[in-house]
Each structure stands twice: as C-alpha cells, then as structure tokens.
Design a protein around this motif. Sequence first.
Motif, PDB file in Angstrom:
ATOM      1  N   SER A  29       0.835  -1.210   0.000  1.00 35.14           N
ATOM      2  CA  SER A  29       0.000   0.000   0.000  1.00 35.14           C
ATOM      3  C   SER A  29       0.865   1.255   0.000  1.00 35.14           C
ATOM      4  CB  SER A  29      -0.920   0.005   1.226  1.00 35.14           C
ATOM      5  OG  SER A  29      -1.855  -1.040   1.167  1.00 35.14           O
ATOM      6  N   GLU A  30       1.948   1.227   0.751  1.00 37.84           N
ATOM      7  CA  GLU A  30       2.832   2.398   0.840  1.00 37.84           C
ATOM      8  C   GLU A  30       3.548   2.660  -0.475  1.00 37.84           C
ATOM      9  OE1 GLU A  30       5.299   1.856   4.336  1.00 37.84           O
ATOM     10  OE2 GLU A  30       3.539   1.236   5.497  1.00 37.84           O
ATOM     11  N   ILE A  31       4.023   1.605  -1.129  1.00 33.66           N
ATOM     12  CA  ILE A  31       4.675   1.771  -2.436  1.00 33.66           C
ATOM     13  C   ILE A  31       3.682   2.343  -3.446  1.00 33.66           C
ATOM     14  CG2 ILE A  31       5.653   0.525  -4.398  1.00 33.66           C
ATOM     15  CD1 ILE A  31       6.870  -1.437  -2.309  1.00 33.66           C
ATOM     16  N   CYS A  32       2.486   1.762  -3.485  1.00 38.99           N
ATOM     17  CA  CYS A  32       1.476   2.225  -4.448  1.00 38.99           C
ATOM     18  C   CYS A  32       1.070   3.671  -4.163  1.00 38.99           C
ATOM     19  CB  CYS A  32       0.260   1.302  -4.421  1.00 38.99           C
ATOM     20  SG  CYS A  32       0.592  -0.342  -5.084  1.00 38.99           S
ATOM     21  N   ALA A  33       0.935   4.022  -2.897  1.00 45.50           N
ATOM     22  CA  ALA A  33       0.563   5.395  -2.552  1.00 45.50           C
ATOM     23  C   ALA A  33       1.599   6.396  -3.057  1.00 45.50           C
ATOM     24  CB  ALA A  33       0.399   5.530  -1.044  1.00 45.50           C
ATOM     25  N   ASN A  34       2.842   5.979  -3.131  1.00 46.54           N
ATOM     26  CA  ASN A  34       3.913   6.854  -3.614  1.00 46.54           C
ATOM     27  C   ASN A  34       4.021   6.905  -5.134  1.00 46.54           C
ATOM     28  OD1 ASN A  34       4.881   7.738  -1.098  1.00 46.54           O
ATOM     29  ND2 ASN A  34       6.085   5.864  -0.832  1.00 46.54           N
ATOM     30  N   GLU A  35       3.384   5.945  -5.817  1.00 44.47           N
ATOM     31  CA  GLU A  35       3.594   5.828  -7.265  1.00 44.47           C
ATOM     32  C   GLU A  35       2.339   6.012  -8.115  1.00 44.47           C
ATOM     33  OE1 GLU A  35       5.513   2.111  -8.066  1.00 44.47           O
ATOM     34  OE2 GLU A  35       7.375   2.678  -7.018  1.00 44.47           O
ATOM     35  N   VAL A  36       1.146   5.829  -7.546  1.00 41.43           N
ATOM     36  CA  VAL A  36      -0.051   5.860  -8.389  1.00 41.43           C
ATOM     37  C   VAL A  36      -0.359   7.266  -8.895  1.00 41.43           C
ATOM     38  CG1 VAL A  36      -1.143   3.811  -7.406  1.00 41.43           C
ATOM     39  CG2 VAL A  36      -1.587   6.054  -6.370  1.00 41.43           C
ATOM     40  N   MET A  37      -0.871   7.317 -10.122  1.00 40.94           N
ATOM     41  CA  MET A  37      -1.305   8.576 -10.714  1.00 40.94           C
ATOM     42  C   MET A  37      -2.438   8.277 -11.688  1.00 40.94           C
ATOM     43  SD  MET A  37       0.913  11.449 -12.816  1.00 40.94           S
ATOM     44  CE  MET A  37       0.830  10.621 -14.409  1.00 40.94           C
ATOM     45  N   SER A  38      -3.544   8.972 -11.512  1.00 38.88           N
ATOM     46  CA  SER A  38      -4.716   8.739 -12.359  1.00 38.88           C
ATOM     47  C   SER A  38      -4.743   9.726 -13.513  1.00 38.88           C
ATOM     48  CB  SER A  38      -5.995   8.863 -11.532  1.00 38.88           C
ATOM     49  OG  SER A  38      -6.027   7.890 -10.508  1.00 38.88           O
ATOM     50  N   LEU A  39      -4.998   9.187 -14.699  1.00 38.25           N
ATOM     51  CA  LEU A  39      -5.109  10.005 -15.908  1.00 38.25           C
ATOM     52  C   LEU A  39      -6.564  10.394 -16.144  1.00 38.25           C
ATOM     53  CD1 LEU A  39      -2.779   7.968 -18.312  1.00 38.25           C
ATOM     54  CD2 LEU A  39      -2.185   9.913 -16.846  1.00 38.25           C
ATOM     55  N   PRO A  40      -6.804  11.406 -16.964  1.00 37.26           N
ATOM     56  CA  PRO A  40      -8.191  11.758 -17.285  1.00 37.26           C
ATOM     57  C   PRO A  40      -8.969  10.524 -17.749  1.00 37.26           C
ATOM     58  CG  PRO A  40      -6.710  13.425 -18.144  1.00 37.26           C
ATOM     59  CD  PRO A  40      -5.840  12.318 -17.624  1.00 37.26           C
ATOM     60  N   MET A  41     -10.160  10.345 -17.211  1.00 37.06           N
ATOM     61  CA  MET A  41     -10.993   9.197 -17.585  1.00 37.06           C
ATOM     62  C   MET A  41     -12.450   9.622 -17.602  1.00 37.06           C
ATOM     63  SD  MET A  41     -11.997   6.226 -18.428  1.00 37.06           S
ATOM     64  CE  MET A  41     -10.499   5.289 -18.635  1.00 37.06           C
ATOM     65  N   ASN A  42     -13.046   9.534 -18.772  1.00 38.61           N
ATOM     66  CA  ASN A  42     -14.474   9.765 -18.937  1.00 38.61           C
ATOM     67  C   ASN A  42     -14.886   9.205 -20.295  1.00 38.61           C
ATOM     68  OD1 ASN A  42     -14.522  12.111 -21.010  1.00 38.61           O
ATOM     69  ND2 ASN A  42     -13.080  12.855 -19.457  1.00 38.61           N
ATOM     70  N   PRO A  43     -16.179   9.032 -20.538  1.00 42.19           N
ATOM     71  CA  PRO A  43     -16.612   8.412 -21.794  1.00 42.19           C
ATOM     72  C   PRO A  43     -16.402   9.277 -23.032  1.00 42.19           C
ATOM     73  CG  PRO A  43     -18.342   8.315 -20.115  1.00 42.19           C
ATOM     74  CD  PRO A  43     -17.308   9.266 -19.627  1.00 42.19           C
ATOM     75  N   TYR A  44     -15.989  10.516 -22.847  1.00 39.64           N
ATOM     76  CA  TYR A  44     -15.981  11.473 -23.959  1.00 39.64           C
ATOM     77  C   TYR A  44     -14.587  11.776 -24.489  1.00 39.64           C
ATOM     78  CZ  TYR A  44     -20.260  11.928 -21.342  1.00 39.64           C
ATOM     79  OH  TYR A  44     -21.410  11.632 -20.647  1.00 39.64           O
ATOM     80  N   LEU A  45     -13.564  11.137 -23.959  1.00 35.96           N
ATOM     81  CA  LEU A  45     -12.205  11.387 -24.440  1.00 35.96           C
ATOM     82  C   LEU A  45     -12.064  10.925 -25.888  1.00 35.96           C
ATOM     83  CD1 LEU A  45     -10.083  10.326 -21.337  1.00 35.96           C
ATOM     84  CD2 LEU A  45     -10.070  12.591 -22.396  1.00 35.96           C
ATOM     85  N   SER A  46     -11.578  11.812 -26.725  1.00 33.00           N
ATOM     86  CA  SER A  46     -11.409  11.490 -28.141  1.00 33.00           C
ATOM     87  C   SER A  46     -10.061  10.813 -28.374  1.00 33.00           C
ATOM     88  CB  SER A  46     -11.481  12.767 -28.978  1.00 33.00           C
ATOM     89  OG  SER A  46     -10.367  13.603 -28.683  1.00 33.00           O
ATOM     90  N   ASP A  47      -9.923  10.169 -29.524  1.00 33.28           N
ATOM     91  CA  ASP A  47      -8.642   9.556 -29.884  1.00 33.28           C
ATOM     92  C   ASP A  47      -7.533  10.603 -29.904  1.00 33.28           C
ATOM     93  OD1 ASP A  47      -9.925   7.162 -30.103  1.00 33.28           O
ATOM     94  OD2 ASP A  47      -9.881   7.071 -32.285  1.00 33.28           O
ATOM     95  N   GLN A  48      -7.864  11.800 -30.363  1.00 34.87           N
ATOM     96  CA  GLN A  48      -6.877  12.882 -30.415  1.00 34.87           C
ATOM     97  C   GLN A  48      -6.426  13.264 -29.009  1.00 34.87           C
ATOM     98  OE1 GLN A  48      -8.369  16.574 -32.009  1.00 34.87           O
ATOM     99  NE2 GLN A  48      -6.334  17.485 -32.234  1.00 34.87           N
ATOM    100  N   GLU A  49      -7.366  13.339 -28.072  1.00 29.66           N
ATOM    101  CA  GLU A  49      -7.020  13.680 -26.697  1.00 29.66           C
ATOM    102  C   GLU A  49      -6.185  12.573 -26.040  1.00 29.66           C
ATOM    103  OE1 GLU A  49     -10.627  16.524 -25.102  1.00 29.66           O
ATOM    104  OE2 GLU A  49     -11.084  14.394 -25.440  1.00 29.66           O
TER     105      GLU A  49
END
Length: 364
Positions: free
Chosen positions: A332-352
Amino acid sequence: MKIDFANLTKAYQEHSSEFENAVFDVMSSARYILGKDTEDFEASLKNYVKSDFALGVSSGTDALLLAMMALGIRSGDEVITTPFTFIATAETIACLGAKPVFVDIDEKTFNIDPSKIEAAITDRTKAILPVSLYGQMADMNTINEIASKHNLFVIEDAAQSFGAQYNGQLSCSMSTVSCTSFFPAKPLGCFGDGGALFTNDKDLYEKMKAMRVHGQVKRYTHKYIGMGGRLDNLQAAVLNVKLPYYDEDIKRRQNVAKKYTALLADHLITPEIEKGRTSVWAQYTIRVKDRTALQSSLKEVGIPTAVHYPIPMHLQECFAYLGYKIGDFPISEICANEVMSLPMNPYLSDQEIEYITTNLIKNL
C-alpha cells in the motif's frame, strides 16, 4: 489542448433536455423527499444489479454507515479492510466506535489481498469490508469463503465499481450488503451527493430502510437509532435519466482504457484486470516514479492528473491511535507513492488520448 479530467459538463450536455424535464417535474410536483422518482430508481437499481432489494441513500459514506449500523457493528468490534482507499471506508468504522483492522493489498489490482485476511481475524472481528477500487471488484468469492468459514459479514464498498462484473455477477450483488456512491465524478454520478445499498436479506433491508429515516417504522414511532440518510428525489430523477445509458457509458470508458493501455504498456505499469472480471474504470491509474515532477510537466500542457490516494489509511493522523507505522503495509505504501490517475471519462477522443499519452511518455 486543455483536457477535462471527468468532463461533467459534457455528461450534462449529452442529455440536457431529459435532465431538465426530469428535474422540472420534481420541482413542479413539490415532492422532494422519497417521491416516485426515488421509488422508480430503487426498482431500476434492483433490476440492474439483480439483487432482491435496493435502497437509495444520501451518499456512499452514509451507505457504509447505515450498513454497519444495521448489522449491529459497535464499540469494541473489529472490521477488516484495506488501508489503500478513500477515508470514508475506514472513517465509518471508527465513527461507530469499532476498530478498522487493515490488511495489505494485491499489487496488481490495488484491492485487498485475500491471502492475508485470515491472519487478521480475531474473536472481535465482525465483518470484512473489501473495496472494489478504481472500478474492478475485489476477489469476492475468496473473501466470501473466508467470511463464511468464520461467520463474518461481508460489506462491499462498491463506490467505484457499480456495473463491474466478477465471473458474470455484478458488483453490489455478492455480499451481505453492498454500498455504492453516485458522487458526480463516479461512473454513474448524480448532480450532488447520493448513494445506494443492496442486499438479498429482507429483514436487513427493512431495518436499513427504517434507519434511513431515523429508525422510524411509522410516523414518530422509532424502532431503531438511525439517521437522516434519504436519497434526494431530485438526484433520483437525474439518475433515472442516466441509468438507461449507463451500459453504453461503461463500454466507452472501457474503450478509452484499452487505448491508454495499448499506447502506454511498453513504457510504464498500467492497470491489470483479473481474468473473469471487468472494470468500469472509475479511474485509469498508472504507476510512475517521480510523480510530482511528472504531474507538474503534464499540467503545463493542459493535462490534469490526480492521486488516488497519496497517504494510506494506517499513516493518516486521524488513525494514529491504532498504532500502525511506516512499513506495516509495504505494498500500500509503495502504491501510494507511485499511483497517478489520468483523465478518464466516456468522452475522451482519440486525439485527446494521443495527446495525453505522447506527453506522458515524453516526460517519463
């Protein structure tokens, strides 16, 4: 290019006329509390999940609290859960005077590691509270087997996984009681706070239903100590519009995730979905080194990121009284130091998606 992380504006615009009509109907009827919209939504939820009972409540946090109150969890009891989660999971246990007992996570799924649960069970343990994090269910079959062996309740924290599947069964259908959230940024989100409870136990359902309105079984007659935990009828109206489109939204989220993984898998640690499971991708969460610098570089080119979650529960100041220390739950400690969430939604285009991944790889 400027990317929207959850794109709630687009979520509104896509069905704006339906939302406005639904909300206007509630306002013109002046039935704001436990009206027909809430009843209809609860019926739809029950049918969607294939549970015997569903109950709309005021938030995902209140869903957790009501579930544990109804199960009789109280001071001196212990509830086993994960330290790698949003604080509501452990906070609600502590609010009842019970003790959160943490168990480390599986590094691939970020969910509680079932192989470590039994070692944490004591004669005070009353329940196991797995979190289905980022949109993928925890290993519910194994957890249920452990719970059955030790006569424990299972409470699924499905705040991020509504609609996900585990060997063909839906999240919220596989435990004593399950709790989800309709916070606006969730895969199925309303326009404020909202949540729901699910169970196949009629007596438990009736108890939670009463406790949702201060333990009231008829007007001014209170059988239980409860709370004001009703789902707002306006929010139910919004969710009634959204639910019929939800499966399509899940597919679009899954397509975004597939594209992310195809572009990123050779460069960093991408999420893994276990065989037989699906994810609704509440978050698309990668693992990176030097996260702060990377987030800063991406922000400069209009790409927002988030960290879910930077401090595990056992290291939070509010849980210092439990006596945990750095090193107790290393994964849990390793993951807490490394995780990063990218934009996520149903509307992201291929270009984005291309823009996000190209800039991410460039700044690794």
